[in-house]
Design an enzyme around this catalytic site. Structure first.
Site, PDB file in Angstrom:
ATOM      1  N   GLU A  39      -3.981 -30.562  27.976  1.00 64.34           N
ATOM      2  CA  GLU A  39      -5.148 -31.333  27.531  1.00 64.34           C
ATOM      3  C   GLU A  39      -4.781 -32.365  26.466  1.00 64.34           C
ATOM      4  O   GLU A  39      -5.445 -33.367  26.287  1.00 64.34           O
ATOM      5  CB  GLU A  39      -6.178 -30.366  26.937  1.00 64.34           C
ATOM      6  CG  GLU A  39      -7.358 -30.093  27.840  1.00 64.34           C
ATOM      7  CD  GLU A  39      -8.444 -29.361  27.085  1.00 64.34           C
ATOM      8  OE1 GLU A  39      -9.573 -29.848  27.059  1.00 64.34           O
ATOM      9  OE2 GLU A  39      -8.134 -28.305  26.500  1.00 64.34           O
ATOM     10  N   SER A  75       1.922  -7.776  -0.531  1.00 70.81           N
ATOM     11  CA  SER A  75       2.707  -8.708   0.281  1.00 70.81           C
ATOM     12  C   SER A  75       2.007 -10.034   0.522  1.00 70.81           C
ATOM     13  O   SER A  75       2.616 -10.994   0.978  1.00 70.81           O
ATOM     14  CB  SER A  75       3.121  -8.058   1.595  1.00 70.81           C
ATOM     15  OG  SER A  75       2.025  -7.880   2.445  1.00 70.81           O
ATOM     16  N   TYR A 106      -8.312   0.596  -3.318  1.00 67.63           N
ATOM     17  CA  TYR A 106      -7.189   1.119  -4.110  1.00 67.63           C
ATOM     18  C   TYR A 106      -6.411  -0.054  -4.668  1.00 67.63           C
ATOM     19  O   TYR A 106      -6.650  -1.207  -4.296  1.00 67.63           O
ATOM     20  CB  TYR A 106      -6.267   1.972  -3.223  1.00 67.63           C
ATOM     21  CG  TYR A 106      -5.732   1.201  -2.038  1.00 67.63           C
ATOM     22  CD1 TYR A 106      -6.412   1.190  -0.824  1.00 67.63           C
ATOM     23  CD2 TYR A 106      -4.571   0.447  -2.145  1.00 67.63           C
ATOM     24  CE1 TYR A 106      -5.958   0.444   0.251  1.00 67.63           C
ATOM     25  CE2 TYR A 106      -4.103  -0.297  -1.071  1.00 67.63           C
ATOM     26  CZ  TYR A 106      -4.793  -0.289   0.115  1.00 67.63           C
ATOM     27  OH  TYR A 106      -4.346  -1.033   1.176  1.00 67.63           O
ATOM     28  N   THR A 139       0.825  -1.215   0.000  1.00 66.40           N
ATOM     29  CA  THR A 139       0.000   0.000   0.000  1.00 66.40           C
ATOM     30  C   THR A 139       0.854   1.256   0.000  1.00 66.40           C
ATOM     31  O   THR A 139       0.443   2.299  -0.523  1.00 66.40           O
ATOM     32  CB  THR A 139      -0.923  -0.012   1.235  1.00 66.40           C
ATOM     33  OG1 THR A 139      -1.807  -1.111   1.093  1.00 66.40           O
ATOM     34  CG2 THR A 139      -1.738   1.253   1.351  1.00 66.40           C
ATOM     35  N   THR A 163       1.687  -4.418   4.145  1.00 65.82           N
ATOM     36  CA  THR A 163       1.553  -4.675   5.584  1.00 65.82           C
ATOM     37  C   THR A 163       1.036  -6.086   5.907  1.00 65.82           C
ATOM     38  O   THR A 163       1.228  -6.562   7.022  1.00 65.82           O
ATOM     39  CB  THR A 163       0.603  -3.646   6.229  1.00 65.82           C
ATOM     40  OG1 THR A 163      -0.644  -3.682   5.545  1.00 65.82           O
ATOM     41  CG2 THR A 163       1.192  -2.255   6.175  1.00 65.82           C
ATOM     42  N   ASP A 164       0.382  -6.729   4.936  1.00 69.95           N
ATOM     43  CA  ASP A 164      -0.244  -8.027   5.234  1.00 69.95           C
ATOM     44  C   ASP A 164       0.732  -9.048   5.817  1.00 69.95           C
ATOM     45  O   ASP A 164       0.380  -9.793   6.733  1.00 69.95           O
ATOM     46  CB  ASP A 164      -0.853  -8.637   3.963  1.00 69.95           C
ATOM     47  CG  ASP A 164      -2.073  -7.875   3.475  1.00 69.95           C
ATOM     48  OD1 ASP A 164      -2.379  -6.807   4.032  1.00 69.95           O
ATOM     49  OD2 ASP A 164      -2.724  -8.351   2.517  1.00 69.95           O
ATOM     50  N   LYS A 205       0.092  -7.886  12.562  1.00 71.94           N
ATOM     51  CA  LYS A 205      -0.965  -6.991  12.073  1.00 71.94           C
ATOM     52  C   LYS A 205      -2.273  -7.414  12.725  1.00 71.94           C
ATOM     53  O   LYS A 205      -2.671  -8.573  12.627  1.00 71.94           O
ATOM     54  CB  LYS A 205      -1.046  -7.089  10.544  1.00 71.94           C
ATOM     55  CG  LYS A 205      -2.036  -6.109   9.928  1.00 71.94           C
ATOM     56  CD  LYS A 205      -2.010  -6.165   8.395  1.00 71.94           C
ATOM     57  CE  LYS A 205      -2.963  -5.141   7.809  1.00 71.94           C
ATOM     58  NZ  LYS A 205      -2.941  -5.127   6.335  1.00 71.94           N
TER      59      LYS A 205
HETATM   60  N1  DGL Z   1      -2.406  -6.385   0.111  1.00 73.81           N
HETATM   61  C1  DGL Z   1      -1.590  -5.538   0.716  1.00 73.81           C
HETATM   62  C2  DGL Z   1      -0.133  -5.855   0.899  1.00 73.81           C
HETATM   63  O1  DGL Z   1       0.180  -6.429   1.905  1.00 73.81           O
HETATM   64  C3  DGL Z   1      -1.806  -4.105   0.748  1.00 73.81           C
HETATM   65  C4  DGL Z   1      -1.984  -3.800   2.185  1.00 73.81           C
HETATM   66  C5  DGL Z   1      -0.903  -2.958   2.750  1.00 73.81           C
HETATM   67  O2  DGL Z   1       0.214  -2.838   2.265  1.00 73.81           O
HETATM   68  O3  DGL Z   1      -1.261  -2.362   3.755  1.00 73.81           O
HETATM   69  O4  DGL Z   1       0.679  -5.513   0.062  1.00 73.81           O
END
Ligand code: DGL
Length: 369
Positions: free
Chosen positions: A326, A100, A67, A53, A133-134, A206
């Protein structure tokens, strides 16, 4: 979240939008070079662009979740934050342009090996990576466990594309440069800088699909960035980078490890199918304390009998899995992932398998790191 936008042509204009926001600062920067030789004292940082992103573009300024990611080249992202030039000499390098979610072992290893090469260069003082971020938590963890450097390595991303109102990418990038350029970041392992916080790659995860405040560390961030200064309050307690037994330069492939995510009403046949895919281990992301449903016990025993290491991890996101609580781990020759999330346990188990096939030794590695 990667949703298609109607006006794709706009995506190409993303860099312009980045630059428009930064325009007044470019003017300030132009007046600054009089500082002369001060530039030579600044650290040299290479920023590797991989997409996400932070390189994304939406159709309008109010698109914060709708986006296209991975559109803007790293050099343009760098050019949009000229304030970074005040803290370091920066150059960019594009290695991928992907969301990502599309990382696989090959791509992670390629990135890690490139960082390793750069870190060995005497004229490189720190490396930054712009990343979706993923899966930041996975890539950064692999780097934290395998890079043999004490130079700062800082990973950053953004939750909003550069075209959005209140985009978080530019400040995240600047803050990351501040951290990467600092003496304090040296020897602290791979760091993730997002939303003014400095996280250890070991702990960060995340936690929200959309919010800017999404990255959290189970035991708290290591520090914060305030007004262009990093403030560290904690140190990573677990071995990382120089202190691990894993060396990225020696690793050519990662043994295949799969993750199964538990829920109510599972189909036991799935476990058998996964076991036949050629993996060396299966992470069972169990409910609660990595509990195994009564009707999944025999299928899971079968997975072990087929030769795969069975690792019980919790799908809750935190907490230590208790061995022989368990579940009958000794009897079934299963091991536990300690406090590692299923996705982090996958990477660590895979690295452990490059050293040993012994379940007990692999479990000791899961507890150690
Ligand atoms: N699909 C995403 C990625 O991990 C975009 C989300 C992001 O970067 O926040 O590239």
């Amino acid at each position: 979240m990667r949703l298609k936008i109607a006006n794709r042509a706009f995506a190409a204009a993303a860099a312009t939008a980045f630059l428009v926001t930064a325009a007044p600062v470019v003017a300030q920067e132009a007046a600054a070079p009089a500082a002369g030789q001060a530039t030579t004292a600044k650290p040299n940082i290479v920023i590797i662009g991989t997409g996400g992103t932070i390189a994304g573009a939406g159709a309008s300024t109010v698109n914060t979740g709708d986006y296209d990611s991975a559109k803007v080249a790293v050099d343009k992202i760098i050019a949009a934050v000229p304030e970074m030039k005040q803290v370091a000499n920066i150059r960019g390098e594009q290695i991928f342009q992907i969301g990502s979610e599309s990382y696989n072992d090959e791509r992670m290893l390629k990135l890690a090996k490139r960082i390793s090469e750069l870190a060995k260069q005497p004229d490189v003082d720190a490396v930054m990576v712009t990343h979706g971020t993923d899966t930041i938590e996975e890539t950064s963890y692999l780097l934290n466990l395998t890079l043999k450097t004490d130079k700062p390595v800082v990973i950053i991303g953004a939750m909003r594309p550069g075209t959005a109102l209140s985009a978080d990418g530019p400040l995240n990038l600047y803050n990351a440069a501040v951290v990467a350029a600092s003496k304090e970041a040296k020897g602290k392992g791979v760091l993730v800088v997002m939303n003014d916080e400095i996280h250890s790659a070991r702990d960060v995860t995340k936690s929200n699909a959309l919010k800017v405040e999404t990255f959290r560390s189970l035991y708290g961030p290591l520090g914060v960035v305030v007004e262009s200064k990093p403030y560290f309050y904690r140190l990573p307690a677990r071995p990382h980078t120089m202190a691990t037994e894993f060396d990225i330069d020696q690793i050519t492939a990662l043994p295949k490890v799969d993750v199964f995510y538990a829920h109510t009403s599972m189909d036991p046949k799935i476990l058998g199918a996964i076991a036949d895919l050629g993996g060396k281990a299966l992470i069972y992301g169990g409910t609660g304390n990595a509990s195994v449903a009564d009707y999944m016990e025999d299928p899971l025993k079968e997975v072990r009998k087929k030769g795969l290491i069975v690792v019980r991890a919790t799908r809750t996101g935190s907490g230590q899995v208790v061995r022989n609580g368990e579940e009958k781990d000794d009897e079934n020759d299963w091991i536990v992932a300690a406090d590692q999330t299923p996705q982090k346990a996958r990477l660590l188990t895979s690295l452990a398998l490059t050293k040993t096939q012994d379940p007990k030794a692999i479990e000791a590695i899961l507890y150690k790191y």
